[in-house]
Write an enzyme that holds these catalytic residues in place. Structure first.
Site, PDB file in Angstrom:
ATOM      1  N   THR A  76      -2.425   2.258 -13.218  1.00  0.00           N
ATOM      2  CA  THR A  76      -1.181   2.143 -12.613  1.00  0.00           C
ATOM      3  C   THR A  76      -0.875   3.414 -11.627  1.00  0.00           C
ATOM      4  O   THR A  76      -0.342   3.251 -10.526  1.00  0.00           O
ATOM      5  CB  THR A  76      -0.228   2.404 -13.700  1.00  0.00           C
ATOM      6  OG1 THR A  76      -0.168   1.106 -14.503  1.00  0.00           O
ATOM      7  CG2 THR A  76       1.224   2.347 -13.292  1.00  0.00           C
TER       8      THR A  76
ATOM      9  N   HIS B  90      -2.546   2.379  -8.259  1.00  0.00           N
ATOM     10  CA  HIS B  90      -1.668   1.523  -7.560  1.00  0.00           C
ATOM     11  C   HIS B  90      -0.497   2.414  -6.680  1.00  0.00           C
ATOM     12  O   HIS B  90      -0.355   2.006  -5.547  1.00  0.00           O
ATOM     13  CB  HIS B  90      -1.026   0.478  -8.330  1.00  0.00           C
ATOM     14  CG  HIS B  90      -1.571  -0.335  -9.046  1.00  0.00           C
ATOM     15  ND1 HIS B  90      -2.919  -0.794  -8.537  1.00  0.00           N
ATOM     16  CD2 HIS B  90      -1.831  -0.985 -10.488  1.00  0.00           C
ATOM     17  CE1 HIS B  90      -3.506  -1.883  -9.229  1.00  0.00           C
ATOM     18  NE2 HIS B  90      -2.925  -1.830 -10.526  1.00  0.00           N
TER      19      HIS B  90
END
Length: 350
Positions: free
Chosen positions: A44, A47
């Protein structure tokens, strides 16, 4: 204690992040302030660093990144009576409402109003960080910080692997990134055999073997379905665990799993994936599980027990350790290139 601290901050809506000096926060009602002993990079975070479509729709810069953490409580806010100064904690990163339909049915991991720190609020890539007291998990004092910070992603792996029976089951794992490697460790510790791993990266295939994979295959050079069938005398594997988010790997896994077998999906796919659901799922009577978050708090108990048992082979997975955040850009670029397992920062250089 100083008033300022270094932190990795998503300062603007663009690729990358910056190491900046920020104020050390004060805990509010229901919160604790921790001295961050270790914090690790998650997909995450990558990202957010890359500023992909998901990040653009969710993140509101400027914001401190990071959510995997281990730390010592140094201050508690008003109303906190379950956590004390000096406690050694990790944190469940999903802040749940406790009021929605899912929460009222003890499905906190799919709370309809979930907030995530490091995503919806400031995170833990800093020397000090705020953690909601309700999300704090007390660690054994002798658990190394580099293990304690991995408990949150380990929870994902545990829920993926243990969504059904695994001991003695032949198992295919697609994707040996950081989460896939944790999945291998959990599968082996839980008695799966043989554990077959499909992964195109030579670096990650070697890591998979170090963690305990019984067989590895490069899906770009060999047909992984034939590879599995040869190992299982044509039966296929009883368990298929998908960590890659690659549509082709997903389809190959469905082809390789035996009729009546179990499938657990953790990897995140493109929004649209085309496959033969009739022949690969329905007519094979597969048991399919979608995995997200961690069951609160059952998964945390399982993770902590597995680590304390000594059966999890975590050391090969932690490939990079950094004192401080000075080389955070190097760490993120290595992760982007697929040349790491888990990356752990130790924010305090001394």
């Amino acid at each position: 204690m100083a008033e300022k601290m270094p932190a990795i901050v998503k300062t603007k809506p663009a690729y990358g992040a910056e190491l900046v000096e920020v104020d050390i926060p004060k805990p509010g009602p229901g919160e604790v302030l921790i001295k961050v002993l270790a914090t690790s990079i998650c997909g995450t975070d990558l990202h957010i660093y890359e500023w992909n479509e998901w990040a653009q729709s969710r993140i509101k810069p400027p914001q401190i990144m990071g959510h995997e953490v281990a730390g010592e409580v140094i201050e508690v806010g008003p109303g906190v009576d379950t956590i004390n100064v000096g406690d050694y904690i990790s944190a469940e990163t999903h802040i749940v409402c406790g009021k929605c339909y899912a929460c009222k049915h003890n499905r906190y991991h799919v709370c309809q109003n979930t907030k995530i720190f490091g995503v919806d609020m400031d995170g833990v890539f800093a020397e000090y960080a705020i953690v909601p007291a309700q999300n704090a998990w007390k660690n054994p004092k002798d658990m190394p910080p580099e293990y304690a910070t991995l408990q949150e992603p380990l929870g994902n792996a545990v829920d993926t692997v243990l969504a059904g029976p695994i001991a003695g089951r032949s198992t295919l794992i697609t994707g040996a990134g950081p989460l896939g490697l944790l999945g291998i460790a959990v599968a082996k510790a839980s008695g799966a055999y043989p554990v077959i791993v499909s992964e195109p990266s030579e670096f990650r295939r070697e890591l998979a073997k170090k963690v305990g994979a019984d067989y590895v295959v490069n899906p770009f050079e060999e047909d992984p379905v034939k590879f599995v069938m040869d190992i299982t005398d044509g039966a296929g594997v009883e368990v298929f665990l998908e960590f890659s988010g690659a549509p082709k790997a997903f389809e190959q896994g469905l082809q390789a799993v035996t009729p009546g077998g179990r499938v657990s999906l953790l990897g995140l796919f493109p929004r649209e994936v085309t496959f033969d659901i009739n022949n690969l799922v329905i007519f094979k009577a597969l048991e399919v599980h979608g995995i997200t978050g961690r069951h609160l708090w059952e998964t945390w108990y399982t993770v902590s027990s597995l680590i304390q048992s000594g059966k999890l082979n975590l050391d090969p997975i932690i490939t990079h350790k950094y004192k401080g955040f000075d080389k955070f850009e190097e760490a993120f670029e290595l992760m982007r290139a697929g040349k790491t397992g888990k990356v752990v920062f130790f924010p305090h250089k001394k």
